[in-house]
Design a protein around this motif. Structure first.
Motif, short mmCIF file in Angstrom:
data_model
loop_
_atom_site.label_atom_id
_atom_site.label_comp_id
_atom_site.label_asym_id
_atom_site.label_seq_id
_atom_site.Cartn_x
_atom_site.Cartn_y
_atom_site.Cartn_z
N VAL A 1 0.83 -1.14 0.15
CA VAL A 1 -0.11 0.07 0.07
C VAL A 1 0.78 1.14 0.04
CG1 VAL A 1 -1.53 1.30 1.37
CG2 VAL A 1 -1.87 -1.07 0.99
N GLY A 2 2.07 1.27 0.76
CA GLY A 2 2.92 2.51 0.92
C GLY A 2 3.75 2.59 -0.35
N LEU A 3 3.51 1.71 -1.30
CA LEU A 3 4.35 1.93 -2.55
C LEU A 3 3.91 2.72 -3.62
CD1 LEU A 3 6.15 -1.71 -2.85
CD2 LEU A 3 7.09 0.36 -2.09
N ASN A 4 2.49 2.66 -3.91
CA ASN A 4 1.90 3.40 -5.07
C ASN A 4 0.33 3.41 -4.86
OD1 ASN A 4 0.91 1.49 -7.14
ND2 ASN A 4 2.72 0.90 -6.65
N GLU A 5 -0.39 4.16 -5.24
CA GLU A 5 -1.70 4.06 -5.14
C GLU A 5 -2.62 3.13 -6.10
OE1 GLU A 5 0.08 8.19 -4.12
OE2 GLU A 5 -0.04 6.86 -5.94
N THR A 6 -1.93 2.81 -7.18
CA THR A 6 -2.71 1.82 -8.02
C THR A 6 -2.51 0.75 -7.43
OG1 THR A 6 -1.85 2.94 -10.00
CG2 THR A 6 -2.62 0.69 -10.36
N SER A 7 -1.39 0.11 -6.72
CA SER A 7 -1.54 -1.19 -6.17
C SER A 7 -2.42 -1.06 -4.86
CB SER A 7 0.04 -1.48 -5.67
OG SER A 7 1.08 -1.98 -6.71
N MET A 8 -2.39 -0.02 -4.35
CA MET A 8 -3.27 0.30 -3.20
C MET A 8 -4.67 -0.02 -3.47
SD MET A 8 -3.97 3.70 -1.09
CE MET A 8 -5.01 4.45 -2.44
N MET A 9 -5.12 0.57 -4.57
CA MET A 9 -6.61 0.43 -4.75
C MET A 9 -6.80 -1.10 -5.23
SD MET A 9 -8.78 2.48 -7.80
CE MET A 9 -9.02 3.95 -6.54
N LEU A 10 -5.96 -1.61 -6.17
CA LEU A 10 -6.11 -3.15 -6.78
C LEU A 10 -6.16 -4.12 -5.49
CD1 LEU A 10 -4.23 -2.96 -9.90
CD2 LEU A 10 -6.45 -3.04 -9.82
N LEU A 11 -5.19 -3.75 -4.55
CA LEU A 11 -5.21 -4.58 -3.48
C LEU A 11 -6.48 -4.62 -2.58
CD1 LEU A 11 -3.61 -6.91 -1.91
CD2 LEU A 11 -2.54 -4.70 -0.86
N CYS A 12 -6.93 -3.35 -2.16
CA CYS A 12 -8.09 -3.35 -1.46
C CYS A 12 -9.18 -4.13 -2.15
CB CYS A 12 -8.43 -1.88 -1.40
SG CYS A 12 -7.44 -1.09 -0.12
N VAL A 13 -9.44 -3.94 -3.48
CA VAL A 13 -10.72 -4.69 -4.08
C VAL A 13 -10.32 -6.09 -4.24
CG1 VAL A 13 -11.71 -4.54 -6.21
CG2 VAL A 13 -11.20 -2.22 -5.46
N ALA A 14 -9.18 -6.48 -4.32
CA ALA A 14 -8.92 -7.74 -4.54
C ALA A 14 -9.19 -8.52 -3.17
CB ALA A 14 -7.58 -8.22 -4.97
N LEU A 15 -8.73 -8.05 -2.09
CA LEU A 15 -9.10 -8.58 -1.05
C LEU A 15 -10.59 -8.52 -0.50
CD1 LEU A 15 -6.00 -7.23 1.20
CD2 LEU A 15 -6.25 -9.49 0.27
N PHE A 16 -11.12 -7.47 -0.77
CA PHE A 16 -12.67 -7.70 -0.51
C PHE A 16 -13.45 -8.77 -1.33
CE2 PHE A 16 -16.76 -5.87 -1.72
CZ PHE A 16 -17.52 -6.06 -0.58
N LEU A 17 -13.05 -8.67 -2.64
CA LEU A 17 -13.76 -9.67 -3.60
C LEU A 17 -13.48 -11.11 -3.05
CD1 LEU A 17 -13.53 -8.30 -7.14
CD2 LEU A 17 -15.48 -8.37 -5.52
N TRP A 18 -11.98 -11.35 -2.59
CA TRP A 18 -11.53 -12.60 -2.08
C TRP A 18 -12.43 -13.03 -0.85
CZ3 TRP A 18 -5.62 -13.90 -2.45
CH2 TRP A 18 -5.50 -15.26 -2.41
N LEU A 19 -12.53 -12.01 0.05
CA LEU A 19 -13.50 -12.23 1.30
C LEU A 19 -14.78 -12.58 1.01
CD1 LEU A 19 -13.42 -12.32 4.51
CD2 LEU A 19 -13.78 -9.66 4.35
N ALA A 20 -15.21 -11.88 0.13
CA ALA A 20 -16.71 -12.08 -0.26
C ALA A 20 -17.04 -13.54 -1.00
CB ALA A 20 -17.41 -11.13 -1.07
N ILE A 21 -16.20 -13.86 -1.66
CA ILE A 21 -16.15 -15.16 -2.59
C ILE A 21 -15.99 -16.40 -1.41
CG2 ILE A 21 -14.94 -16.92 -4.05
CD1 ILE A 21 -14.17 -14.19 -5.70
#
Length: 455
Positions: A169-189
């Motif tokens: 998250v502390g490296l760049n905003e693009t990774s930050m956003m993609l990681l948040c969405v990926a973890l949320f979808l992984w948790l939902a699935i």
């Protein structure tokens, strides 16, 4: 190895550029901890990127660490791909996992938007390429975590994954956003499949959101965005990601599909069969494949979103590098989903005769030699001596600046610019007053101004 060798050798002709000197001179003048606060309050919330870029300031007299960084990134990138493939496909034989990992690596380096910003320019590679590498390691750790039964091991791997989340998250905003969405979808699935909340995933999502708040709340972000007149433009923020996602997908699609289906169809069919047996998938219909393709498009558009929202413009090549890697993995997922769907419906998958493959393989090699691509360019930079001469020119520039006693130092422009490792050069007068590279290099060498002669 033939695809990797020139890139590793080119690393030893590499030199710092632009932002590298900005980070270096501020660290030398202010010290490590004060410069972290300076960047956070005046420039960016990327706390991990600024920490890593100022941990070992550039020393033009000894560039060993700077030149070893691309080697480390290439090796760790290959290792991260193989680890992720191995964790995701544990029942696939080692030979097929190695082949698939090499295929992903090859697809990446041969069509990469900017090889320089991915591996050789430290300010770009640490901020973006390292984030891609750590993301693959993170997903591998999470998959391994789900296979653990002992509470102590689950706690340990959750802790490791949480640290990786904070770093990414502390490296760049693009990774930050993609990681948040990926973890949320992984948790939902996981919740949909098990009807239980996956506590380690929930912890990782909360840690990621908290770290994201630290990034977003940085005063430096608002100062930097104030210079962008088209920031937060609703039309640009919607139209831009959609348009550029379609453009890049159509640009990347023909080459990748041709390579996958013509030369690696047998490999992909074996992997598809292994996925069916290991994950015990239900029937995958064309509708499911279509939904997966839409999800892929959504994630690619999501990668473009931060740049269009915060800056109102297209992202730099180093960001597109990351999106391209996402395209490769998600594109492979779509291809495998199509093959699995065809196998489940007992649809015959056409076979390409061996003689045809040999002919196509020869044509493909000829195309690599004559068609512009990153591997061909790397070999050219070495064979023509462009990288070697570039190294000599940069060494001469350092000597000139070290001996220059005037406050305004004029250095010759670079004659040799190897496309694989060259990033930026100084501007000539009168633009040196506004070009940040000139300013950073001037501060680094304690001069009022450094520039090249007017054209």
């Amino acid at each position: 190895m033939a695809a990797l060798f020139p890139f590793l050798l080119l690393a030893f002709y590499n030199h710092p550029s632009a932002d590298d000197y900005c980070y270096a001179h501020r660290t030398n003048d202010m010290g490590f901890w004060p410069v972290q606060a300076f960047h956070y309050y005046s420039w960016t919330g990327r706390y991990m990127a600024t920490a890593l870029l100022t941990l070992d300031p550039v020393d033009f007299q000894d560039l060993t660490l700077y030149r070893l960084l691309p080697v480390f990134l290439f090796v760790s990138f290959g290792a991260s791909i193989y680890l992720f493939v191995s964790k995701l496909l544990p029942n696939v034989v080692t030979r097929d996992r190695l082949t698939l990992s090499f295929l992903i690596f090859f697809l990446y380096v041969v069509r990469l938007p900017s090889i320089t910003e991915a591996f050789y320019w430290m300010s770009g590679s640490v901020t973006y390429q390292l984030a891609s590498i750590l993301s693959l390691f993170l997903f591998s750790v999470i998959i391994h975590l789900h296979a653990q039964q002992r509470r102590s091991k689950r706690f340990l791997y959750t802790l490791v994954a949480a640290v990786l989340c904070v770093v990414i998250v502390g490296l760049n905003e693009t990774s930050m956003m993609l990681l948040c969405v990926a973890l949320f979808l992984w948790l939902a699935i996981r919740f949909y499949l098990t009807r239980k909340i996956d506590k380690p995933l929930l912890v990782l999502l909360l840690v990621t959101i908290l770290a994201s708040v630290v990034v977003i709340a940085a005063p430096g972000n608002f100062i930097r965005m104030a210079e962008k007149p088209k920031r937060f433009d609703v039309f640009i923020s919607i139209y831009g990601p959609i348009r550029y996602s379609l453009t890049y997908i159509l640009h990347w699609l023909p080459f990748s599909v041709l390579l996958l289906l013509l030369f690696f169809s047998d490999l992909l069919k074996r992997i598809a069969q292994s996925i069916r047996s290991y994950y015990r998938l239900p029937v995958i219909s064309p509708r499911h494949v279509g939904l997966l393709a839409l999800a892929v498009f959504f994630f690619i558009a999501l990668g473009f979103l931060p740049s269009f929202v915060a800056q109102g413009s297209t992202p730099p090549a180093r960001t597109v590098n990351m999106i391209y890697l996402l395209y490769i993995f998600s594109g492979l997922a779509v291809v495998l989903a199509v093959l699995i769907s065809m196998q489940m419906q007992h649809i015959a998958i056409p076979e390409i005769p061996r003689s045809y493959r040999i002919v196509l393989g020869v044509l493909f090699l000829i195309m690599l030699v004559f068609w512009p691509n990153k591997i061909r360019t790397a070999y050219q930079d070495l064979a023509k001596g462009t990288a070697y001469q570039y190294d000599l020119e940069m060494q001469a520039r350092y000597r000139h600046l070290s001996k220059c006693t005037a406050e305004n130092c004029i250095v010759p422009p670079l004659e040799n610019k190897p496309h694989s490792i060259y990033s930026y050069d100084l501007a000539s007068a009168p633009t040196e007053q506004i070009y940040y590279y000139n300013q950073c290099l001037s501060h680094y060498f304690h001069k009022d101004n450094i520039s090249t002669p007017p054209e």
